[in-house]
Write a protein that holds these residues in place. Structure first.
Motif, short mmCIF file in Angstrom:
data_model
loop_
_atom_site.label_atom_id
_atom_site.label_comp_id
_atom_site.label_asym_id
_atom_site.label_seq_id
_atom_site.Cartn_x
_atom_site.Cartn_y
_atom_site.Cartn_z
N PHE A 1 -98.45 17.07 41.05
CA PHE A 1 -98.65 16.74 42.46
C PHE A 1 -100.09 17.03 42.89
O PHE A 1 -100.73 16.21 43.58
N SER A 2 -100.62 18.18 42.51
CA SER A 2 -102.00 18.54 42.86
C SER A 2 -102.99 17.56 42.26
O SER A 2 -103.98 17.17 42.91
N PHE A 3 -102.74 17.14 41.03
CA PHE A 3 -103.66 16.18 40.41
C PHE A 3 -103.64 14.84 41.14
O PHE A 3 -104.69 14.25 41.42
N VAL A 4 -102.44 14.36 41.46
CA VAL A 4 -102.33 13.07 42.13
C VAL A 4 -103.00 13.12 43.50
O VAL A 4 -103.72 12.18 43.90
N ILE A 5 -102.79 14.21 44.24
CA ILE A 5 -103.33 14.30 45.59
C ILE A 5 -104.83 14.56 45.57
O ILE A 5 -105.61 13.83 46.20
N MET A 6 -105.28 15.59 44.88
CA MET A 6 -106.66 16.05 44.96
C MET A 6 -107.61 15.22 44.12
O MET A 6 -108.80 15.11 44.46
N ILE A 7 -107.15 14.64 43.04
CA ILE A 7 -108.04 13.90 42.16
C ILE A 7 -107.95 12.40 42.42
O ILE A 7 -108.97 11.70 42.50
N VAL A 8 -106.75 11.87 42.58
CA VAL A 8 -106.57 10.43 42.68
C VAL A 8 -106.67 9.95 44.14
O VAL A 8 -107.59 9.21 44.50
N LEU A 9 -105.74 10.40 44.98
CA LEU A 9 -105.65 9.85 46.33
C LEU A 9 -106.87 10.20 47.19
O LEU A 9 -107.40 9.35 47.91
N LEU A 10 -107.31 11.45 47.15
CA LEU A 10 -108.45 11.84 47.98
C LEU A 10 -109.73 11.11 47.56
O LEU A 10 -110.57 10.78 48.41
N ASN A 11 -109.88 10.85 46.27
CA ASN A 11 -111.04 10.09 45.83
C ASN A 11 -110.94 8.63 46.23
O ASN A 11 -111.96 7.98 46.49
N ILE A 12 -109.70 8.11 46.27
CA ILE A 12 -109.52 6.76 46.80
C ILE A 12 -109.93 6.71 48.27
O ILE A 12 -110.61 5.76 48.71
N LEU A 13 -109.56 7.73 49.05
CA LEU A 13 -109.94 7.78 50.46
C LEU A 13 -111.45 7.84 50.61
O LEU A 13 -112.03 7.15 51.46
N GLN B 1 -106.78 20.48 50.24
CA GLN B 1 -107.54 21.00 49.11
C GLN B 1 -107.51 22.53 49.05
O GLN B 1 -108.51 23.18 48.73
N SER B 2 -106.36 23.10 49.39
CA SER B 2 -106.15 24.54 49.26
C SER B 2 -104.77 24.77 48.62
O SER B 2 -103.82 25.19 49.29
N PRO B 3 -104.66 24.48 47.31
CA PRO B 3 -103.33 24.55 46.66
C PRO B 3 -102.80 25.98 46.59
O PRO B 3 -103.56 26.96 46.53
N GLU B 4 -101.47 26.10 46.62
CA GLU B 4 -100.79 27.39 46.54
C GLU B 4 -99.90 27.39 45.29
O GLU B 4 -98.73 27.02 45.34
N PHE B 5 -100.47 27.80 44.17
CA PHE B 5 -99.73 27.80 42.92
C PHE B 5 -98.69 28.93 42.86
O PHE B 5 -97.67 28.82 42.18
N ASP B 6 -98.94 30.02 43.59
CA ASP B 6 -98.00 31.15 43.56
C ASP B 6 -96.65 30.76 44.14
O ASP B 6 -95.61 31.29 43.70
N GLY C 1 -96.84 24.44 51.42
CA GLY C 1 -97.58 24.35 50.17
C GLY C 1 -98.11 22.93 49.93
O GLY C 1 -99.26 22.76 49.50
N MET C 2 -97.31 21.92 50.21
CA MET C 2 -97.76 20.54 50.01
C MET C 2 -98.85 20.18 51.02
O MET C 2 -99.82 19.48 50.67
N ALA C 3 -98.72 20.66 52.26
CA ALA C 3 -99.76 20.40 53.26
C ALA C 3 -101.08 21.06 52.87
O ALA C 3 -102.16 20.46 53.02
N LEU D 1 -100.01 7.98 50.44
CA LEU D 1 -99.71 9.40 50.58
C LEU D 1 -98.26 9.62 50.98
O LEU D 1 -97.58 10.54 50.48
N PHE D 2 -97.75 8.81 51.88
CA PHE D 2 -96.37 8.98 52.34
C PHE D 2 -95.39 8.78 51.18
O PHE D 2 -94.43 9.55 51.03
N VAL D 3 -95.62 7.77 50.35
CA VAL D 3 -94.72 7.52 49.23
C VAL D 3 -94.76 8.69 48.24
O VAL D 3 -93.72 9.18 47.77
N VAL D 4 -95.97 9.19 47.94
CA VAL D 4 -96.10 10.31 47.00
C VAL D 4 -95.46 11.57 47.56
O VAL D 4 -94.72 12.29 46.86
N LEU D 5 -95.70 11.85 48.84
CA LEU D 5 -95.11 13.05 49.46
C LEU D 5 -93.60 12.98 49.47
O LEU D 5 -92.92 13.99 49.18
N ALA D 6 -93.04 11.82 49.80
CA ALA D 6 -91.58 11.70 49.85
C ALA D 6 -90.97 11.97 48.48
O ALA D 6 -89.95 12.68 48.36
N GLY D 7 -91.58 11.42 47.43
CA GLY D 7 -91.03 11.61 46.09
C GLY D 7 -91.09 13.06 45.63
O GLY D 7 -90.08 13.62 45.16
N PHE D 8 -92.24 13.69 45.78
CA PHE D 8 -92.38 15.08 45.32
C PHE D 8 -91.58 16.04 46.20
O PHE D 8 -91.02 17.02 45.72
#
Length: 627
Positions: A440-452, A418-423, A411-413, A381-388
């Motif tokens: 970013f939302s796909f990587v966090i909500m679909i990939v990383l959270l499912n890994i957790l 799992q409460s994205p802010e697209f606006d 917005g990233m937090a 998560l830290f690596v993904v957050l730093a890049g985005f």
């Protein structure tokens, strides 16, 4: 070739470093170990090498773990166990289990170094545990098992250095050897240590001796401050003091002082915090980094928040007490905000002292493993957050140089929760911002959270399927943390402030050891007297039960159950008819059905062979008669 030689040397240095790291104890050890001769250490090392060679020959290839752990294993047979017992001869037969733990550590280190044979070495480590467990459970002499096999400290001589003496109880906890910890003899030893029936010898804490007065029914014999070394009583005191700590915090947080003055409840709260903080600092100073664990870090964070609250309160008191002083009110408010922020941690801290109960202990093991598994998630998560985050900040600077750092972080937090802010990112360097935010939302909500979730599920399945052994391991670890106490004089926080301010500082540096010990006994007798009243009463009743057991030929720890009371009038040794019926109908658990049928078929074939031979001989006689 030079490059390959350097790589080989690096691997050897890394392996040697790993062995040196593994040699250090994972649990704190505060006492000076009893000296052991170098010759004995060298001989014990040779015994460990003999056992390692035996296990390598027995488990010569990768096999399933259940083949080794099966009570009727075709690999770990009774002959293998007897051979392992003879590895030390008559003089060193008590150290066989310790040497098996040494081999266990060797195989674990070898598995981490030789990854191509990791599965084979891990299976051999399992074999060490299985053999050690069966040796412990086959020992009939309980005194010999407790004093010589489990509690006597041994060391090995390797690379010109003698390792720190350690016993089987400590080493099993250090290596998390669940099968050894789950053996009957090991658990009996832990129970004796927990209730104080086995304690450290006075003046020589490296040696464990039996509590001689456990069968003495005199009340005042048990009313002694030395009994506070018992892990059970220390655990009870810690729970009581933690409840008091929580109650004081509740009183403080519900009685806010608008003037900012420190009242009695706050004084008690900060005083107890100082005591707990001093205890953590002393243990960390004596043990080192090996003392640092999740709960230590958790408690240190809580105490840090309270220290910040106290500092802010002192800063507020430095200002004028008038109502118009806004700075005093601001610092006072910040102080209470930090105090209130620590509220959840106060309640969560209680879990640290409830792990001696089975329900909480098994649950805490699951939580602890889950927290360790979370490290993988947070690293990704830290690596993904730093890049985005860097990408979004760059777009903000290009797009009219708008200071939207706070909006980006928020917005990233929210996306992680799992409460994205697209606006927020809709018109952000259009169309790059919204596209990147979708990624970013796909990587966090679909990939990383499912890994957790997968990591948590795996951790829960691994622990829940072995919950009883994991609980026994954490209970043994808790017991050994009490036994490896830093001082002979047990001053449980917040009483350690009395030791620091009123005993050690004014008297220890000039008073003789004998008189200083007497002074400590008097002070501990006074401060622990309410608890000693209860513990002495409990031990008096235990002594009566022990004396009753001894009169009836039972073990000291025996506690008769309902079926045992009913069975007093029944003796199956005399009832031959029922005993014979049961014997005839009881299957042989050591033989499966297929093997049993083969044996029966073999008997029938042998009978048929004998019949054929008999008929052949009779035929020959008849033929000879006719001729």
């Amino acid at each position: 070739m030079g490059h390959l030689r350097d790589m080989f040397n690096f691997d050897r240095r890394r392996a040697r470093h790993r062995v040196s790291v593994e040699r250090r104890r994972l649990l704190p050890s505060y006492i000076a170990d009893e000296p052991q001769s170098t010759d004995s250490s060298k001989e014990i090392a040779k015994i460990a090498l003999r056992l390692k060679y035996q296990i390598e020959q027995v488990v010569c290839c990768e096999v399933e773990e259940n083949i080794l752990t099966d009570p009727n294993s075709r690999l770990i047979t009774q002959d293998v166990i007897e051979t392992a017992k003879r590895a030390g001869g008559e003089d060193y037969k008590a150290c066989i289990v310790y040497c098996l733990l040494v081999c266990l550590r060797w195989f674990q280190v070898q598995a981490s170094v030789e990854l191509w044979d990791a599965d084979l070495h891990e299976v051999r480590a399992v074999a060490c545990e299985v053999i050690a467990k069966r040796i412990i459970e086959s020992e009939q002499d309980q005194d010999y098992l407790l004093k010589n096999i489990l509690l006597k400290r041994y060391s090995i001589f390797a690379e010109g250095v003698e390792s720190d003496p350690v016993n089987v109880i400590e080493r099993s906890v250090d290596l998390h050897a669940l099968r050894i910890i789950g053996s009957a003899g090991y658990q009996k030893c832990i129970q004796f240590l927990w209730c104080g029936w086995i304690c450290q010898e006075e003046g020589n804490p490296t040696n464990f001796v039996e509590y001689e007065q456990k069968a003495n029914a005199s009340y005042w014999v048990h009313f002694h401050p030395d009994r506070m070394r018992t892990p059970l009583y220390q655990n009870i005191c810690q729970i009581v003091f933690s409840l008091v700590y929580l109650a004081v915090y509740t009183a403080v947080i519900n009685t806010v002082n608008p003037t900012g003055d420190i009242d009695v409840a706050e004084g008690v709260l900060y005083g107890m915090t100082l005591a707990f903080l001093c205890d953590e600092i002393v243990k960390f100073w004596k043990v080192g980094w090996n003392y640092l664990e999740f709960w230590n870090a958790f408690n240190s964070t809580l105490y840090g928040l309270l220290v910040i609250s106290l500092v802010l309160r002192i800063v507020a008191l430095a200002h004028s007490p008038s109502n118009s002083d806004t700075e005093r009110q601001m610092y006072n408010g910040l102080s209470y905000n930090f105090l209130a922020f620590a509220g959840p941690m106060f309640w969560m801290r209680m879990m640290l002292y409830l792990d001696s109960f089975k329900f909480f202990g098994a649950m805490f093991v699951v939580l602890r493993v889950m927290m360790k598994e979370s490290l993988i998630f947070f690293a990704l998560l830290f690596v993904v957050l730093a890049g985005f985050f860097q990408a979004f900040i760059g777009m903000a600077q290009v797009d009219d140089d708008i200071p939207v750092t706070r909006l980006i972080i928020q917005g990233m937090a929210n996306t992680i929760m799992q409460s994205p802010e697209f606006d927020t990112f809709q018109d952000f360097a259009y169309p790059f911002g919204i596209i990147l935010y979708y990624v970013f939302s796909f990587v966090i909500m679909i990939v990383l959270l499912n890994i957790l979730i997968a990591l948590y599920n795996s951790a829960y399945e691994d622990i829940s399927g072995n919950a009883n052994d994991e609980y026994m391991a954490i209970f043994a670890q808790k017991t050994m943390q009490f036994v490896r106490a830093p001082d002979e004089n047990v001053f449980i926080p917040p009483f350690n402030l009395i030791e620091i301010l009123l005993v050690s500082a004014p008297f220890e540096w000039w008073m003789s050891k004998k008189h200083y010990a007497k002074l400590n006994d008097i002070i501990m007798g006074v401060i622990y007297s309410p608890i000693l009243v209860l513990t002495a009463w409990i031990e008096t009743h235990q002594a009566e039960q022990i004396r009753w057991n001894r009169r009836h030929g039972e073990e000291d720890e025996e506690d008769q159950q309902e079926w045992e009371l009913v069975a007093e009038d029944v003796d199956f040794e005399l009832d031959d008819s029922w005993k014979q019926e049961v014997k005839q109908s009881t299957p042989d658990i050591k033989v499966d059905n297929c093997t049993l049928e083969v044996k029966q078929l073999r008997v029938q074939v042998e009978a048929l062979t004998e019949l054929v031979k008999q008929l052949s001989s009779e035929k020959e006689v008849v033929v000879d008669g006719l001729s």
